[in-house]
Design a protein around this motif. Sequence first.
Motif, PDB file in Angstrom:
ATOM      1  N   MET A  83       0.827  -1.209   0.000  1.00 45.23           N
ATOM      2  CA  MET A  83       0.000   0.000   0.000  1.00 45.23           C
ATOM      3  C   MET A  83       0.860   1.257   0.000  1.00 45.23           C
ATOM      4  O   MET A  83       0.566   2.228  -0.711  1.00 45.23           O
ATOM      5  N   VAL A  84       1.926   1.260   0.811  1.00 44.49           N
ATOM      6  CA  VAL A  84       2.810   2.428   0.850  1.00 44.49           C
ATOM      7  C   VAL A  84       3.475   2.645  -0.514  1.00 44.49           C
ATOM      8  O   VAL A  84       3.605   3.773  -0.995  1.00 44.49           O
ATOM      9  N   THR A  85       3.877   1.549  -1.160  1.00 49.98           N
ATOM     10  CA  THR A  85       4.513   1.658  -2.474  1.00 49.98           C
ATOM     11  C   THR A  85       3.539   2.206  -3.510  1.00 49.98           C
ATOM     12  O   THR A  85       3.879   3.085  -4.315  1.00 49.98           O
ATOM     13  N   VAL A  86       2.301   1.686  -3.497  1.00 51.87           N
ATOM     14  CA  VAL A  86       1.284   2.179  -4.431  1.00 51.87           C
ATOM     15  C   VAL A  86       1.001   3.655  -4.173  1.00 51.87           C
ATOM     16  O   VAL A  86       0.877   4.463  -5.103  1.00 51.87           O
ATOM     17  N   TRP A  87       0.881   4.005  -2.885  1.00 46.17           N
ATOM     18  CA  TRP A  87       0.627   5.414  -2.544  1.00 46.17           C
ATOM     19  C   TRP A  87       1.776   6.295  -3.023  1.00 46.17           C
ATOM     20  O   TRP A  87       1.548   7.369  -3.610  1.00 46.17           O
ATOM     21  N   PHE A  88       3.027   5.887  -2.791  1.00 45.89           N
ATOM     22  CA  PHE A  88       4.203   6.644  -3.225  1.00 45.89           C
ATOM     23  C   PHE A  88       4.166   6.895  -4.734  1.00 45.89           C
ATOM     24  O   PHE A  88       4.302   8.034  -5.203  1.00 45.89           O
ATOM     25  N   ASN A  89       3.968   5.832  -5.501  1.00 42.50           N
ATOM     26  CA  ASN A  89       3.957   5.960  -6.960  1.00 42.50           C
ATOM     27  C   ASN A  89       2.780   6.802  -7.433  1.00 42.50           C
ATOM     28  O   ASN A  89       2.911   7.614  -8.365  1.00 42.50           O
ATOM     29  N   GLY A  90       1.626   6.611  -6.809  1.00 44.11           N
ATOM     30  CA  GLY A  90       0.461   7.397  -7.190  1.00 44.11           C
ATOM     31  C   GLY A  90       0.655   8.873  -6.916  1.00 44.11           C
ATOM     32  O   GLY A  90       0.288   9.735  -7.731  1.00 44.11           O
ATOM     33  N   ILE A 183      13.702   2.786  -3.255  1.00 48.38           N
ATOM     34  CA  ILE A 183      13.175   1.436  -3.482  1.00 48.38           C
ATOM     35  C   ILE A 183      11.846   1.499  -4.223  1.00 48.38           C
ATOM     36  O   ILE A 183      11.625   0.779  -5.203  1.00 48.38           O
ATOM     37  N   MET A 184      10.958   2.387  -3.743  1.00 45.50           N
ATOM     38  CA  MET A 184       9.587   2.381  -4.228  1.00 45.50           C
ATOM     39  C   MET A 184       9.393   3.155  -5.527  1.00 45.50           C
ATOM     40  O   MET A 184       8.481   2.842  -6.295  1.00 45.50           O
ATOM     41  N   LEU A 185      10.238   4.179  -5.761  1.00 42.38           N
ATOM     42  CA  LEU A 185      10.077   4.984  -6.975  1.00 42.38           C
ATOM     43  C   LEU A 185      11.068   4.599  -8.070  1.00 42.38           C
ATOM     44  O   LEU A 185      10.714   4.531  -9.243  1.00 42.38           O
ATOM     45  N   ASN A 186      12.321   4.355  -7.658  1.00 42.69           N
ATOM     46  CA  ASN A 186      13.354   4.015  -8.646  1.00 42.69           C
ATOM     47  C   ASN A 186      13.590   2.514  -8.760  1.00 42.69           C
ATOM     48  O   ASN A 186      14.423   2.076  -9.555  1.00 42.69           O
ATOM     49  N   HIS A 187      12.895   1.738  -7.918  1.00 41.58           N
ATOM     50  CA  HIS A 187      12.944   0.273  -7.963  1.00 41.58           C
ATOM     51  C   HIS A 187      14.366  -0.274  -7.802  1.00 41.58           C
ATOM     52  O   HIS A 187      14.748  -1.256  -8.426  1.00 41.58           O
ATOM     53  N   LEU A 188      15.136   0.399  -6.922  1.00 47.22           N
ATOM     54  CA  LEU A 188      16.482  -0.081  -6.635  1.00 47.22           C
ATOM     55  C   LEU A 188      16.425  -1.229  -5.636  1.00 47.22           C
ATOM     56  O   LEU A 188      15.491  -1.328  -4.835  1.00 47.22           O
ATOM     57  N   ALA A 189      17.436  -2.067  -5.669  1.00 40.92           N
ATOM     58  CA  ALA A 189      17.582  -3.082  -4.627  1.00 40.92           C
ATOM     59  C   ALA A 189      17.886  -2.388  -3.303  1.00 40.92           C
ATOM     60  O   ALA A 189      18.386  -1.260  -3.278  1.00 40.92           O
ATOM     61  N   VAL A 190      17.575  -3.059  -2.202  1.00 40.63           N
ATOM     62  CA  VAL A 190      17.727  -2.430  -0.888  1.00 40.63           C
ATOM     63  C   VAL A 190      19.170  -1.993  -0.650  1.00 40.63           C
ATOM     64  O   VAL A 190      19.426  -0.878  -0.175  1.00 40.63           O
ATOM     65  N   ARG A 191      20.127  -2.850  -0.984  1.00 42.76           N
ATOM     66  CA  ARG A 191      21.530  -2.496  -0.749  1.00 42.76           C
ATOM     67  C   ARG A 191      21.920  -1.264  -1.569  1.00 42.76           C
ATOM     68  O   ARG A 191      22.587  -0.359  -1.065  1.00 42.76           O
ATOM     69  N   GLN A 192      21.487  -1.211  -2.822  1.00 43.28           N
ATOM     70  CA  GLN A 192      21.791  -0.045  -3.658  1.00 43.28           C
ATOM     71  C   GLN A 192      21.120   1.208  -3.100  1.00 43.28           C
ATOM     72  O   GLN A 192      21.712   2.295  -3.103  1.00 43.28           O
ATOM     73  N   ALA A 193      19.867   1.051  -2.618  1.00 41.70           N
ATOM     74  CA  ALA A 193      19.148   2.193  -2.056  1.00 41.70           C
ATOM     75  C   ALA A 193      19.845   2.721  -0.805  1.00 41.70           C
ATOM     76  O   ALA A 193      19.943   3.933  -0.595  1.00 41.70           O
ATOM     77  N   LEU A 194      20.344   1.808   0.036  1.00 44.25           N
ATOM     78  CA  LEU A 194      21.076   2.233   1.241  1.00 44.25           C
ATOM     79  C   LEU A 194      22.336   3.005   0.864  1.00 44.25           C
ATOM     80  O   LEU A 194      22.642   4.051   1.459  1.00 44.25           O
TER      81      LEU A 194
END
Length: 567
Positions: A83-90, A183-194
Motif C-alpha cells: 500500500m505504501v509503495t502504491v501510494w508513493f507511486n500514485g 526502493i519504491m520509486l526508482n525500484h532499486l535493490a535495498v543495498r543499492q538504495a542504502l
Amino acid sequence: MQKKKNQPVSTWIAMLAWTLSWSVVLQFIIIPVGRCLASQLFYTANWPLVTIANLILVIDHHPWALLGLGLEVLFALALTYWMVTVWFNGLLSISQGEQIKFKTGKIWRPDSWSGISVMLLIALVGLPWVNLLYRTPLWSQIQLPIFLLDFLPRHTWILATATILYLLAVCLMYRWVMVLPQIMLNHLAVRQALQKSWQETKGWAGLQLWRSICLAILWPTLILWLIYGLVWVSPIAQLPRSMMGLVIGGLQIISELALSIIVIRLTLVLVGSRNLKDGNQEPLDWRWGCLFLLVLGLLLGKAIYQGQAVNQMAVKKLLVISHRGVNGHNGVQNTIPALLKTIRTSHPNYVEIDVHETKDGQFVVLHDENLRKLAGINRRPRQLTLRQLEKITVRENGYRAKLVSLDQYLKVAQQHHQKLIVELKTSRYDSSLMVNHFVRRYAKTLIAHHDLVHSLDYQALIQMHHAAPRLSIVDIQGYNLMNPRTSFQAYTMEYGSLNNRFMQQAHAQHQRIFAWTVDSPMMMRRMILMGTDGIVTDRPSELRRVWHQIYKLDHNRLVLWTYLSGF
C-alpha cells in the motif's frame, strides 16, 4: 539540491484525495477486518483472549491458531508495504500531472522483506512523535504502550539503554531517509538504495535536505497546535454540551489534514524537483474533487461519531481497588495488619489479594511463587502445609507480619464490610482438583459478600464459571491482542494495553474494566479520563485525591482535555 517547485491548488486537492483515500481504506476496511479475523481465529479455537501472560499456554494448546496469527501478521506487513509503495507511486504521478500507473511486478521482489525492515525502522522512529503531536482517528488506533511512560522513568538503566538505541535509530534514519523513495520509486535493490541514500545525505547536501524536512513538518504542526491552543483559551465552557462532539470531530479532521499535508510535503522534499510539473494553475479534474469530498465526508462522519463518544464521557464514580491490600508503604502486602490500616486510611471499594494452594490442599494469602523475597526461605507455597505457612513471618517496607489463610483474611474483611477481589494463582505444581476445591470451599461465601474472583489462567476461570455460574468472574489480561469476547463480568487489564476500542466494546457488552497496577498520578489521570470503571493501585489514597481533582473540571474543558491527552 534544487528548489522544490510549488504545486497548484488543483494538484494539492488531488494529492490530498489520494492520501486520505488510503486512510479511509485502513480505518474502514484493513484494520477492522484484521482484528475480526484474529479474534475469530482464536474464538474458533475456544481461546478468545490472547495476552502476553497466556501466550505460552496458547502455544502448548493451540499452536495452529498462533501460527495463523503469525501468518496474518506477515500478510499485514506485506500488505502495508504494498500500500505504501502504491501510494508513493500514485502521489508522484499526481504531482507530475500524469495518470496513476505502476507495475505490480516491480513492487514485490525477493528483497522486499528488507524494504519492510526499513519501513518498520522508520515507523519505530516516527511513531512516538506522531502519537504525541497528532490526534487523528487513524493514529488513535495505533499507539505505543503507554505503560512505557510510567515504567521507563522508574528504571534508569533501562531508560538509558532505550534512549541510546532510539538515538542510534534516529542517526541511521538521518542517513537512510532516502531509502524508501529509492526502493519504491526508482525500484532499486535495498543495498543499492542504502548506498545511494548514504551518499546523498553526506555533508552540506544532507543538512539542506534535513532543513527542508524539518520545515515541511514544522509549519503544519505549529498551525495545528495553535488551533488547539485557541480552542483551549476560548470560552468553551459556554458552549452547549451537545456541541462538543462537533468540536472534537472538527479538531480530528484538522489534525488528519495537517498530518496528510506533512506526509505529502515530506514526499515532495524527498523526491526533489525531478520531473515535477511547474506551478501553473490547472483545472481540477472533477473526479478528484468528488473523491476528496467523499473521503473527507467519511472521515468527518467517523470523527464526529468518535467526538460524540468522548463528549458522552463523564467522570463516573470510580472503584478504588487496593493492590494486595496496601496503601502506599503501610505494611506487608497480603497481610491482615496492612488490610486494617488500608481500610481505615483510604476506604477502598475493593481490596485485591492473591492466594496459592498449599501442600495440604488449603489456601494461603500470598502473591509470590516463592517465599525467598518476603521471608528469606527458598520454598514454594505448594511445598508447605497451611499450618507451616502460618508460622512464617514476612517482612516488607520496614514492617513484619504473619502469613494468613484465606479463611482468616475473609473473616476479617467481612467483619469490616470490606469487599475483596481474590486472585487465584495457578502453577504447574498445583493439584489437578485445585480449582474445584477452591469453588466448593469459597464460592458461596464470595457470592454472599459480593466479592470478585480473577486470574491470569483462562482455563481456571472457565472451570469456576461452569462450577459456580453466580460467582462474579473477572479475567486478568496482560498485553491484550484481541477484542473482548468472553461472558465474564469484567476485565482486569494491564493499563499499558488498555485503549478506547477495547473499552467501548467491553462496555457495549456490559462488562467493566479495571486497570492495573496504576501508581503514578499522571497514569491515574489518563485511566480516569479514558473511562475505566476501577483502578488497581498501591496508592488508593492518592487515587482518590486525583479523582476528586478531575471531578471538579467543567464538562466541556474535561472533554477537550481528554481529546488532547490522546484518547
